[in-house]
Design an enzyme around this catalytic site. Structure first.
Site, short mmCIF file in Angstrom:
data_model
loop_
_atom_site.label_atom_id
_atom_site.label_comp_id
_atom_site.label_asym_id
_atom_site.label_seq_id
_atom_site.Cartn_x
_atom_site.Cartn_y
_atom_site.Cartn_z
N ASN A 125 2.98 -6.97 8.11
CA ASN A 125 2.96 -8.34 7.59
C ASN A 125 4.43 -8.75 7.51
O ASN A 125 5.05 -8.73 6.45
CB ASN A 125 2.29 -8.40 6.22
CG ASN A 125 0.80 -8.16 6.33
OD1 ASN A 125 0.18 -8.51 7.34
ND2 ASN A 125 0.21 -7.57 5.31
N ARG A 137 -1.18 -4.87 17.56
CA ARG A 137 -2.25 -4.30 16.73
C ARG A 137 -3.63 -4.87 17.09
O ARG A 137 -3.81 -6.09 17.24
CB ARG A 137 -1.93 -4.51 15.26
CG ARG A 137 -0.72 -3.67 14.90
CD ARG A 137 -0.37 -3.72 13.46
NE ARG A 137 -1.12 -2.79 12.65
CZ ARG A 137 -1.84 -3.13 11.60
NH1 ARG A 137 -1.97 -4.40 11.25
NH2 ARG A 137 -2.44 -2.22 10.88
N GLU A 145 -4.72 4.27 1.03
CA GLU A 145 -5.11 2.98 0.46
C GLU A 145 -6.53 3.00 -0.11
O GLU A 145 -6.73 2.78 -1.31
CB GLU A 145 -4.99 1.91 1.55
CG GLU A 145 -5.44 0.55 1.06
CD GLU A 145 -5.36 -0.50 2.16
OE1 GLU A 145 -4.87 -0.20 3.25
OE2 GLU A 145 -5.78 -1.64 1.89
N ARG A 148 0.83 -1.22 0.00
CA ARG A 148 0.00 0.00 0.00
C ARG A 148 0.86 1.26 0.00
O ARG A 148 0.56 2.25 0.68
CB ARG A 148 -0.95 0.05 1.21
CG ARG A 148 -1.66 -1.24 1.51
CD ARG A 148 -2.56 -1.72 0.43
NE ARG A 148 -3.15 -3.01 0.77
CZ ARG A 148 -3.80 -3.77 -0.11
NH1 ARG A 148 -3.90 -3.43 -1.38
NH2 ARG A 148 -4.33 -4.90 0.27
N LYS A 183 1.54 -7.82 14.48
CA LYS A 183 0.21 -8.14 13.93
C LYS A 183 0.06 -9.65 14.06
O LYS A 183 0.81 -10.40 13.42
CB LYS A 183 0.15 -7.70 12.47
CG LYS A 183 -1.10 -8.15 11.70
CD LYS A 183 -1.08 -7.59 10.27
CE LYS A 183 -2.26 -8.08 9.44
NZ LYS A 183 -2.25 -7.54 8.07
N GLU A 187 -5.62 -11.67 9.21
CA GLU A 187 -5.37 -11.77 7.78
C GLU A 187 -4.29 -12.80 7.45
O GLU A 187 -3.38 -12.55 6.66
CB GLU A 187 -4.99 -10.39 7.21
CG GLU A 187 -6.10 -9.37 7.41
CD GLU A 187 -5.87 -8.04 6.72
OE1 GLU A 187 -4.71 -7.64 6.59
OE2 GLU A 187 -6.87 -7.41 6.32
N ARG A 216 -17.93 -7.95 11.15
CA ARG A 216 -16.49 -7.71 11.33
C ARG A 216 -16.24 -6.51 12.24
O ARG A 216 -15.24 -6.47 12.96
CB ARG A 216 -15.87 -7.48 9.96
CG ARG A 216 -14.45 -6.96 10.02
CD ARG A 216 -13.85 -6.93 8.64
NE ARG A 216 -12.64 -6.15 8.62
CZ ARG A 216 -11.94 -5.91 7.53
NH1 ARG A 216 -12.34 -6.40 6.37
NH2 ARG A 216 -10.83 -5.22 7.57
N ASP A 230 -11.62 -0.79 8.31
CA ASP A 230 -10.26 -0.75 7.75
C ASP A 230 -10.06 0.49 6.89
O ASP A 230 -10.03 0.40 5.66
CB ASP A 230 -10.05 -2.02 6.90
CG ASP A 230 -8.60 -2.19 6.46
OD1 ASP A 230 -7.75 -1.41 6.91
OD2 ASP A 230 -8.34 -3.11 5.67
C1 GCV Z 1 -0.43 -4.49 6.09
C2 GCV Z 1 -5.56 -3.79 5.25
C3 GCV Z 1 -4.61 -3.63 4.13
C4 GCV Z 1 -3.42 -4.55 4.26
C5 GCV Z 1 -2.77 -4.28 5.62
C6 GCV Z 1 -3.80 -4.50 6.70
C7 GCV Z 1 -3.25 -4.18 8.07
O1 GCV Z 1 -6.21 -5.00 5.18
O2 GCV Z 1 -5.26 -3.86 2.92
O3 GCV Z 1 -2.53 -4.27 3.21
O4 GCV Z 1 -1.66 -5.11 5.80
O5 GCV Z 1 -4.90 -3.65 6.46
O6 GCV Z 1 -3.47 -3.06 8.50
O7 GCV Z 1 -2.63 -5.02 8.68
#
Ligand code: GCV
Length: 835
Positions: free
Chosen positions: A224, A338, A412, A182, A301, A305, A355, A384
């Site tokens: 991530n 997070r 984003e 992003r 995190k 996801e 969610r 988000d």
């Molecule tokens: C870094 C959203 C974004 C992801 C991001 C995630 C997060 O889903 O699309 O790219 O991942 O948020 O904040 O962990």
């Protein structure tokens, strides 16, 4: 001496070459003009003294010299002791008091706070920048320079500034290979090919920008997280980056992967309650702190996801956070855990699933169980970073846990820096929102800063994602978001207008028309973007399972990601009420919950986030929901067209490079806003069956569909999703060259021709347009839009103004495909000139 001269000429050379690319951002130190230049020349003393010796103090002094030279054309003399002449004196409170015993203050400065004070000794005037620590001195210098740049008086100073919260950090979602998740401003300034870049100059420049805003921490890799960040081989790389940021008072942090004890640590578990895992985190922290003793800490995190987390062993988020926190605590490090934890495989058929409930449901039961060096980092809203969300209920629910608000500077879901969207008004709406956590008067800003419950740490985190582009963020006007984040993190009570105006003046100068136009665009841009991408709390109606950019109204539906808006033939919106819906509203304190629960008091801007209503539901302004959806999209698209006209009026008053870049960006945005407008309004018309009272939706008298033109070689294709192309269809060329033509049947006159075409990112197709046999324009589809498909993300517009048309003129477009990019066309619109 030689090295100082080198630095001096280096600055001068750098300023000349890079003058107006945007790279200097709001720190241009452009030469002042007119009477104010003379006033400052008289007010500024000739000497500067830094009483403390450290890399930060040295930077503070150099910055002052640089700024005064740039704006006032005077080079300050660097002294080592208090001279017998007026001077600017920089130092910590202790050092200043030793030099100026007459300086009395009642109130102690907070860490990072500073004071600007004029002290007179007889005829001599000393300008003091005093602070609790070196970082504060640096911040004070930046503030003094801002005052000069903004034309404020500096000859009789008496000002104290303290930060609102201790944590003022940015996160970068940079991957070790140099890409940025992003990120829209180019490749990573930190990483390349698995290691820290050889040249970290941009990191130092970034540190300077951050310091100018009072930002004191930066996490340098993606949340991530690649587990390799914790390999011994990467420690020297992290240390080099920390070395580049340290002189600017910015502490480095790293994002870590919770599975690391197993993936890179050689253990067969990452169970946070296993003693071997505890020991592993401890020795890993020790190893890193040996190389970087001032590391800020870790960001984590987990269970989100697809990232692993404590759930793998039936443990809690508190167990996970604390095992890492204890390893860091020995070194004064923090862990940012997070709050963005949710299940992305939810059953969409169950209307009780939601969610938005996830952060509260996961963390509220753990309140009080986190160690004191854990900060739960909570996104501003419960979903988000959508174009509009309510404040996350979790802010008001944690009473004994440190909190930080996570705001997304990188755009984003808000146009990916291709749309100008100034986010400060949006952030302020959340920061100022009263959560009623202790009765009245507990806005989000006070909860995250810990001022209500005296929590020891907390504050503001911005996901910045700057890159190597000169503009840092991919759009000159988007820089205002980084600037605005920093200003709010220091003082969230500032108004959006003040921030927009300061930024504009620092970045573009003092021309009142430039100020009015840019601040006007910035301050209206969030509402404008919301109007054409997702009004009334619908959230951004984008391709949520894809690139999060172009329009795709149904992408959020019938999948497990939970960004549902539940629009069907009868109505629209998520029922989150306690009475009949998911119960999400019940996560707020009673005063807030009752306001959202009732249709009579729920704000219209969040109506469809909280309630499912029929399309005929009447809003406060008397419009039905469906008519509001139509009108807001037309208003939003028209507003961006107006931005282009407003901007064009500034030609010659803004430097050429930034003028052209911003003009191109706004013109592109105007074309995209039209794509969004048409897609969303047609989708809702088809779904609701209720026509637009103003008869605009589905009626485009100036438009000639490509599929209705005379085609040579072009073939007609259906576009998915259908709403992202006019009439659901386009034409594409599978040959070496194709032609689409038609005869103009309007009145004689000067016209603007708008060609809606598709610019995929898998080749560079070429187009040319002729009128009555004369070539009037040719262009390449070479933009880097985020898709290989023909859809709303690739749909873009070419504007050709000033064409004299007569009835019967042939308009002919030739397309030449390239490497799978099919020179596709959607339609042509012919309007009166510059319409
Ligand atoms: C870094 C959203 C974004 C992801 C991001 C995630 C997060 O889903 O699309 O790219 O991942 O948020 O904040 O962990």
């Amino acid at each position: 001496m030689l090295s100082k001269l080198f630095v001096l000429f280096g600055f001068i050379a750098a300023d000349c070459v890079q003058a107006e690319t945007g790279r200097q951002a709001w720190l241009r130190y452009a030469e002042l003009k007119g009477p104010s230049l003379q006033q400052y020349r008289e007010a500024i003393p000739a000497a500067v003294i830094a009483l403390n010796k450290s890399a930060i103090a040295e930077n503070a002094q150099q910055e002052l010299v640089r700024g005064v030279r740039g704006m006032i054309g005077r080079t300050l003399r660097e002294e080592s002791g208090i001279p017998k002449e007026g001077a600017i004196v920089l130092g910590t409170e202790v050092a200043i008091r030793a030099a100026f015993p007459e300086w009395q203050t009642d109130e102690a400065l907070k860490p990072d706070g500073y004071c600007l004070k004029t002290i007179r000794r007889g005829q001599l005037r000393y300008t003091i920048v005093a602070a609790q620590n070196d970082r504060g001195v640096l911040y004070g210098v930046f503030h003094l320079l801002d005052k000069i740049a903004l034309g404020e008086a500096i000859d009789s100073l008496d000002e104290r500034q303290s930060p609102y919260a201790p944590v003022r950090w940015v996160n970068q979602w940079d991957n070790l290979d140099g890409s940025i998740e992003r990120g829209y401003g180019g490749r990573s300034i930190f990483w390349d090919d698995g290691h820290a870049r050889a040249d970290l100059n941009r990191v130092s420049e970034y540190g300077r920008l951050l310091a100018s805003l009072g930002i004191n921490g930066c996490a340098i890799n993606n949340v991530n997280a690649d587990p390799r960040i914790l390999l011994p081989a990467l420690v020297p790389d992290i240390a080099r980056i920390a070395d580049a940021l340290r002189p600017w008072g910015v502490r480095v942090a790293i994002s870590v992967d919770f599975g690391s004890p197993k993936t890179i640590g050689g253990l067969d578990t990452f169970d946070p309650l296993d003693a071997r895992v505890t020991e592993w985190w401890k020795s890993k922290a020790d190893e890193i702190y040996r190389a970087i003793p001032d590391l800020g800490g870790f960001v984590l995190k987990a269970d989100s996801e697809g990232r692993v987390g404590p759930s793998a062993y039936g443990r809690t988020h508190a167990d996970a956070a604390n095992v890492v926190a204890r390893a860091l605590a020995l070194h004064g490090g923090l862990i940012f855990y997070r709050g963005f934890v949710y299940d992305h495989h939810m059953d969409w058929r169950n209307f009780k699933n939601d969610r938005a409930r996830a952060a509260y449901d996961n963390f509220r039961p753990l309140d009080g169980k986190f160690d004191t060096n854990v900060i739960v980092q909570i996104k501003n809203g419960p979903i988000d970073f959508q174009v509009r969300e309510p404040a996350s209920p979790l802010f008001g629910a944690l009473e004994r846990t440190n909190e930080a608000i996570e705001l997304q500077i990188t755009q984003e879901y808000t146009g990916q820096a291709r749309h100008t969207v100034f986010l400060v008004p949006m952030w302020k709406a959340t920061l100022d929102f009263d959560m009623h956590a202790r009765g009245d008067g507990t806005p989000v800003k006070s909860l995250v800063a810990g001022t209500i419950s005296e929590r020891p740490a907390g504050g503001f985190v911005g996901v910045a994602n700057v890159g190597l582009d000169d503009s840092w963020l991919g759009n000159q006007l988007s820089q205002a978001n980084l600037y605005g984040f920093g200003r709010l993190a220091w003082n969230p009570n500032l108004s959006a207008q003040r921030i927009a105006e300061d930024w504009t003046r620092l970045t573009f100068g003092d021309d009142p028309d430039v100020l009015k136009t840019i601040a006007g665009i910035q301050l209206s841009s969030w509402r404008t973007y919301e109007n054409y991408t997702g009004p009334l709390g619908l959230q951004t109606l984008t391709d949520i399972t894809g690139n999060h950019y172009g329009v795709n109204v149904e992408a959020s539906e019938r999948n497990g990601w939970g960004q549902w808006h539940r629009a069907d033939a009868n109505g629209v919106g998520m029922d989150r009420t306690v009475a009949t819906g998911t119960g999400y509203i019940g996560q707020y304190r009673p005063a807030v919950a009752s306001m959202f629960e009732s249709l009579a008091t729920c704000p219209d801007d969040l109506l469809l986030f909280m309630h499912h209503v029929p399309y005929t539901h009447v809003l406060r302004d008397g419009k039905t929901v469906i008519q509001y959806i139509y009108d807001s999209h037309y208003e939003g698209a028209a507003a961006v067209r107006q931005y282009v006209r407003d901007w064009e009026a500034l030609q010659g008053r803004v430097d050429e490079q930034r003028y052209s870049e911003i003009r191109a960006q706004l013109e592109y945005q105007a074309g995209q806003a039209q794509v969004w407008r048409d897609a969303v309004t047609n989708w809702f018309w088809k779904t609701s069956g209720i026509p637009d009272a103003q008869n605009r939706v589905g009626h485009y008298p100036d438009r000639v569909e490509a599929e209705s033109m005379q085609l040579q070689g072009y073939e007609i294709v259906s576009i998915v999703p259908w709403e992202s192309a006019s009439g659901g269809k386009a034409i594409q060329c599978e040959q070496s060259q194709c032609v689409a033509s038609f005869r103009y049947d309007g009145a004689t006159g000067w016209r603007t021709i708008r060609v809606q075409y598709f610019d995929q990112n898998n080749g560079v197709a070429h187009y040319s347009l002729s009128v009555a046999g004369e070539l009037v324009d040719a262009w390449a589809a070479n933009d880097g839009l985020p898709t290989q498909k023909l859809d709303g993300s690739s749909s873009t517009q070419r504007v050709i103004a000033g064409i004299a048309l007569r009835p019967g003129d042939e308009i002919r477009i030739e397309g030449v495909p390239d490497q799978g990019e099919q020179a596709a066309l959607d339609y042509v619109e012919i309007g009166t000139d510059r319409e």
